[in-house]
Design an enzyme around this catalytic site. Sequence first.
Site, PDB file in Angstrom:
ATOM      1  N   HIS A 235     -12.648  21.210  18.174  1.00 34.62           N
ATOM      2  CA  HIS A 235     -12.145  20.839  16.854  1.00 34.62           C
ATOM      3  C   HIS A 235     -12.797  19.529  16.443  1.00 34.62           C
ATOM      4  CE1 HIS A 235      -9.449  20.485  13.443  1.00 34.62           C
ATOM      5  NE2 HIS A 235      -9.461  19.186  13.715  1.00 34.62           N
TER       6      HIS A 235
ATOM      7  N   ASP B  27       2.952  24.215   9.881  1.00 32.69           N
ATOM      8  CA  ASP B  27       1.882  23.279   9.501  1.00 32.69           C
ATOM      9  C   ASP B  27       1.381  23.551   8.091  1.00 32.69           C
ATOM     10  OD1 ASP B  27      -0.023  21.112  10.168  1.00 32.69           O
ATOM     11  OD2 ASP B  27      -1.464  22.700   9.727  1.00 32.69           O
TER      12      ASP B  27
ATOM     13  N   ARG C 223       2.325  16.979   2.857  1.00 35.31           N
ATOM     14  CA  ARG C 223       1.716  15.676   3.165  1.00 35.31           C
ATOM     15  C   ARG C 223       0.613  15.356   2.168  1.00 35.31           C
ATOM     16  NH1 ARG C 223      -0.493  16.681   8.695  1.00 35.31           N
ATOM     17  NH2 ARG C 223      -1.332  14.591   8.516  1.00 35.31           N
TER      18      ARG C 223
ATOM     19  N   SER D  68      -0.502  18.240  13.837  1.00 34.85           N
ATOM     20  CA  SER D  68      -1.008  19.285  12.948  1.00 34.85           C
ATOM     21  C   SER D  68      -2.212  19.977  13.599  1.00 34.85           C
ATOM     22  CB  SER D  68      -1.385  18.640  11.608  1.00 34.85           C
ATOM     23  OG  SER D  68      -2.202  19.466  10.850  1.00 34.85           O
TER      24      SER D  68
ATOM     25  N   LYS E 148      -2.096  23.938  16.039  1.00 37.64           N
ATOM     26  CA  LYS E 148      -2.913  25.111  15.696  1.00 37.64           C
ATOM     27  C   LYS E 148      -3.827  25.485  16.860  1.00 37.64           C
ATOM     28  CE  LYS E 148      -3.843  22.905  11.905  1.00 37.64           C
ATOM     29  NZ  LYS E 148      -4.315  22.353  10.664  1.00 37.64           N
TER      30      LYS E 148
HETATM   31  N1  URA Z   1      -6.641  18.347   9.885  1.00 34.04           N
HETATM   32  C1  URA Z   1      -5.498  19.005  10.147  1.00 34.04           C
HETATM   33  O1  URA Z   1      -5.509  20.182  10.505  1.00 34.04           O
HETATM   34  N2  URA Z   1      -4.343  18.333   9.993  1.00 34.04           N
HETATM   35  C2  URA Z   1      -4.274  17.056   9.616  1.00 34.04           C
HETATM   36  O2  URA Z   1      -3.206  16.506   9.523  1.00 34.04           O
HETATM   37  C3  URA Z   1      -5.483  16.374   9.355  1.00 34.04           C
HETATM   38  C4  URA Z   1      -6.653  17.051   9.508  1.00 34.04           C
END
Ligand code: URA
Length: 435
Positions: A86, A165, A172, A187, A191
């Site tokens: 990621h 999320d 957010r 967050s 995932k």
């Molecule tokens: N990417 C995400 O998936 N979540 C966040 O809060 C910030 C960047």
Amino acid sequence: MSDEFDVVDLIRAKRDGRSLPAAAIDWLIAAYTGGRVAEEQMSAYLMAVVWRGMSPDELARWTTAMIASGDRLDLADVGRPTVDKHSTGGVGDKVSLVLVPLVAACGVAVPQLSGRGLGHTGGTLDKMESIPGWRADLPVDRMRRQLADIGAVICAAGAGLVPADRRLYALRDVTGTVESIPLIASSIMSKKIAEGTSALVLDVKVGTGAFMSSPEAARELARTMVGLGAAAGVRTEALLTAMDHPLGRTAGNALEVTEAVDALRGGGPADLVEVTVALARLMVGLAAELTGRPASDLRDPAEVLAAGGAYPVWRAMVEAQGGDPDAELPLAPTVETLPAPASGFLTRLDARGVGSAAWRLGAGRARKEDAVSATAGVRWLAGIGDPVQAGEPLLELHTDDPATLPRARAALADAVEIGPRPAPARPLVLERIQA
Ligand code: URA
């Protein structure tokens, strides 16, 4: 579920800096996703988290509760170790496009469930969608089969993966509560843990073009995410990598695919290759650990990439999702060239300026429902340290809509610096963070 907690009490507790017990966190996430906590109440809670933070126990529980809001994939039957990557997002960051097939070519399965870009950094799915015919949506059984057969998948996370999320991130985004290390870490990690990967490598970008502009904040985010991975049994490591200058020579969807394909065929810009190989080596090392094999049993990513060994995997991965790897990628009808303002050496090309320009030209979206242009973006004709001549072309602005050009030019107004000598080379890979 009976309403055993009063959300206003929980907001007050967080506002006053207290930690919530596990049961209250479980309740809050479940009640919010179930529609029993109002948006304004969750907004107030999130703002309290921005100011007060979360204890490590609270954060681990918050992440677990987010995962429990949806499905958790099981990739145990894929037949190879699974390791994903990621990135916290950078300008010109087309690393995934090269890395996913590269690591698969080294014998590892990479299940990359990705999102779309928001703001000045581009999304991997948007880039892939510039390939004619390529589809981001894959049913889970097709994704599993592709992982087993080819070892490489880049696709959209299904709606069932961490629905909490989706709602929290959208909230957010409109309440000024994105910038919080525990909220970002939970967050991202919810995932990645829910997607079922056995191990994970994080590319945490640092610099003007990154979410985190200071090394201290980036390090804290990396440590927090590595800790969440370890707590969930997902072996996680992070690299901090520099994002003051954009990566490669292009920012924009189809432009970046073309550049990634150059790298997959054994060429490509040196900085893109360096970051990709550093991440690939970590991923292959984690895969070796997972299987108890010596890392030397697996192929070295640098050699595989230089020999073009990842390119056949790329082609198979694109074809398996309906794309034509031989198709001409779309080109922008309007390309404006900006000249170098002076002679000398390119010492700075500001990543945020380039990212904003690409975004204003149409490569990115302001709201998640906006369409993006496949062809829009910026190409820079010199890299950092290269000699440039006053008046010679330095930047290309690609767009479908000439009306976007003035604002893109404005975003680049202070982005370029030319000095009398090359600036000293700065490392790209800054630090490795382990559990
Ligand atoms: N990417 C995400 O998936 N979540 C966040 O809060 C910030 C960047």
